[in-house]
Design an enzyme around this catalytic site. Structure first.
Site, mmCIF file in Angstrom:
data_model
loop_
_atom_site.group_PDB
_atom_site.id
_atom_site.type_symbol
_atom_site.label_atom_id
_atom_site.label_comp_id
_atom_site.label_asym_id
_atom_site.label_seq_id
_atom_site.Cartn_x
_atom_site.Cartn_y
_atom_site.Cartn_z
ATOM 1 N N LYS A 12 0.133 27.451 44.805
ATOM 2 C CA LYS A 12 -0.960 27.407 43.835
ATOM 3 C C LYS A 12 -1.071 28.762 43.129
ATOM 4 C CE LYS A 12 -2.481 24.221 47.150
ATOM 5 N NZ LYS A 12 -2.365 22.978 46.456
ATOM 6 N N ASP A 40 -8.576 28.954 55.402
ATOM 7 C CA ASP A 40 -7.525 28.365 54.573
ATOM 8 C C ASP A 40 -7.803 28.785 53.125
ATOM 9 O OD1 ASP A 40 -5.856 26.798 53.061
ATOM 10 O OD2 ASP A 40 -6.421 24.895 53.999
ATOM 11 N N TRP A 85 -9.594 19.142 52.788
ATOM 12 C CA TRP A 85 -8.655 19.968 53.542
ATOM 13 C C TRP A 85 -9.249 20.474 54.844
ATOM 14 C CZ3 TRP A 85 -3.983 18.870 52.525
ATOM 15 C CH2 TRP A 85 -3.641 18.447 51.227
#
Ligand SMILES: Cc1ncc(COP(=O)(O)O)c(C=O)c1O
Length: 361
Positions: A196, A172, A102
């Site tokens: 999530k 993030d 990511w």
């Protein structure tokens, strides 16, 4: 039929009581004769839901008043493009520290808008660690430093907030927000897709230190401008009301369960249970991440013989354990054990793993 334990990385399992409440309220929200998802986002009902969600999020994450909170559509990937557009001047440099997949997508989204400096990366070692802070080559004039707090695919997590001096730290937190207390004041921007730990996919939380909003950034449409979104209270255009509402129910559930401190304790116990089972399997199961950087949210693991992957997944599913297939980039297995995964779910997984090993080992 009993609900399975769902280890999916996101969209991910939600608390059963939240789903039940949403079902209860689906046709008639608090006696108004319509679902909340059918009402105007500017009406008093949804405005109330929205304000409560923000207040609850501020409460359990301890977000100071000098930070704005946005509930946005577009996912974390969109934020990765909007961060340089909003917070970097044309041609300015920004530092990226890469500890997994990511971090690389963040760079891909940022490159058209900023001079990306990869200040450190652990890719050469296969992303089994976070790059040690001492090795970061930060630029003195960087607009910001970007990290991925928890790498959802590689299962690598920053255990401490790195010190980057006066340059704003952009993080993030998609897969680890609310998993433990954090000091928000150490960050310039925190962002997280909700799917999530915070709720359903479709809404993304962006927490921005207000002084950064004074930055000119780059020429951009109003809809890409965080200043406008803050001014419009995340209602510059029609927001994802259903997702925002459902996330709000998850926030209330987290507060009722004892807040992030309580989830940090549960998450530590769940992660220890699973890593102990992997490490104690005599090599039948394997996780390659260095122990100090092991994620408490996403646990990738491999069976010693790839030929066992298919039967493992099929038998796990038959035993009510879903979503264990690893990301295609890594293969193997991955168990995502977010806040909404009960300890009983991890216990059931560990029991299954031990039983599978006894039969196939
Ligand atoms: C850490 C992290 N960042 C970014 C993303 C991309 O999020 P989205 O699909 O919401 O754009 C994900 C998705 O799984 C993720 O885990």
């Amino acid at each position: 039929m009993p609900r399975a334990f769902n280890f999916s990385a996101g969209p991910a399992t939600l608390p059963e009581v939240v789903l039940e409440q949403a079902r209860e309220e689906m046709l008639d929200w608090r006696g108004v004769g319509a679902s909340i998802v059918e009402l105007s986002h500017r009406g008093p009902e949804f405005m109330g839901v929205a304000a409560e969600a923000e207040a609850d999020l501020r409460r359990f994450l301890g977000i100071p008043d000098d930070y704005a909170v946005l509930f946005m559509a577009g996912g974390a990937t969109t934020v990765q493009a909007l961060v340089p557009l909003n917070f970097a001047a044309p041609g300015q440099r920004a530092d990226y520290v890469v500890s997994g997949h990511w971090g690389k997508t963040a760079i891909k989204q940022a490159r058209p808008y900023v001079d990306v400096n990869i200040a450190a990366t652990s890719e050469a070692g296969g992303f089994v660690d976070v790059p040690p802070r001492a090795q970061w080559r930060l630029s003195p004039d960087a607009a910001y430093v970007h990290i991925t707090a928890n790498e959802t695919i590689h299962g690598v997590e920053f255990r401490d907030t790195p010190d980057v001096g006066d340059v704003p730290l952009v993080a993030d937190f998609s897969s680890s927000i609310a998993s433990e207390p954090i000091d928000v004041s150490r960050y310039g921007v925190i962002y997280a897709g909700a799917q999530k730990n915070l709720g359903p996919v479709g809404v993304t939380v962006v927490i921005v230190r207000r002084d950064l909003l004074a930055r000119e950034g780059q020429p951009r449409a109003d809809i890409f401008d965080y200043r406008s979104h803050v001014k419009g209270e995340s209602m510059l255009n029609t927001p994802p009301t259903w997702n925002w509402y459902l996330a709000g129910l998850v926030f209330k559930w987290m507060l009722a369960e004892g807040g992030v401190e309580e989830f940090a304790r549960r998450n530590a116990r769940k992660a220890a249970m699973l890593y102990d089972a992997i490490d104690g399997s005599g090599g039948f199961y394997r996780n390659d991440v260095v122990p100090a950087a092991r994620s408490r949210m996403n646990v990738p693991f491999f069976l010693h013989d790839e030929a066992l992957d298919k039967p493992f997944l099929a038998e796990a599913a038959a035993a009510g354990l879903l979503g264990l297939k690893g990301h295609r980039a890594l293969g193997g297995m991955r168990a995502s054990i977010y806040n909404a995964m009960p300890e009983a779910g991890v216990r059931a997984l560990v029991d299954f793993m031990q039983d599978f090993k006894a039969r196939r080992g």
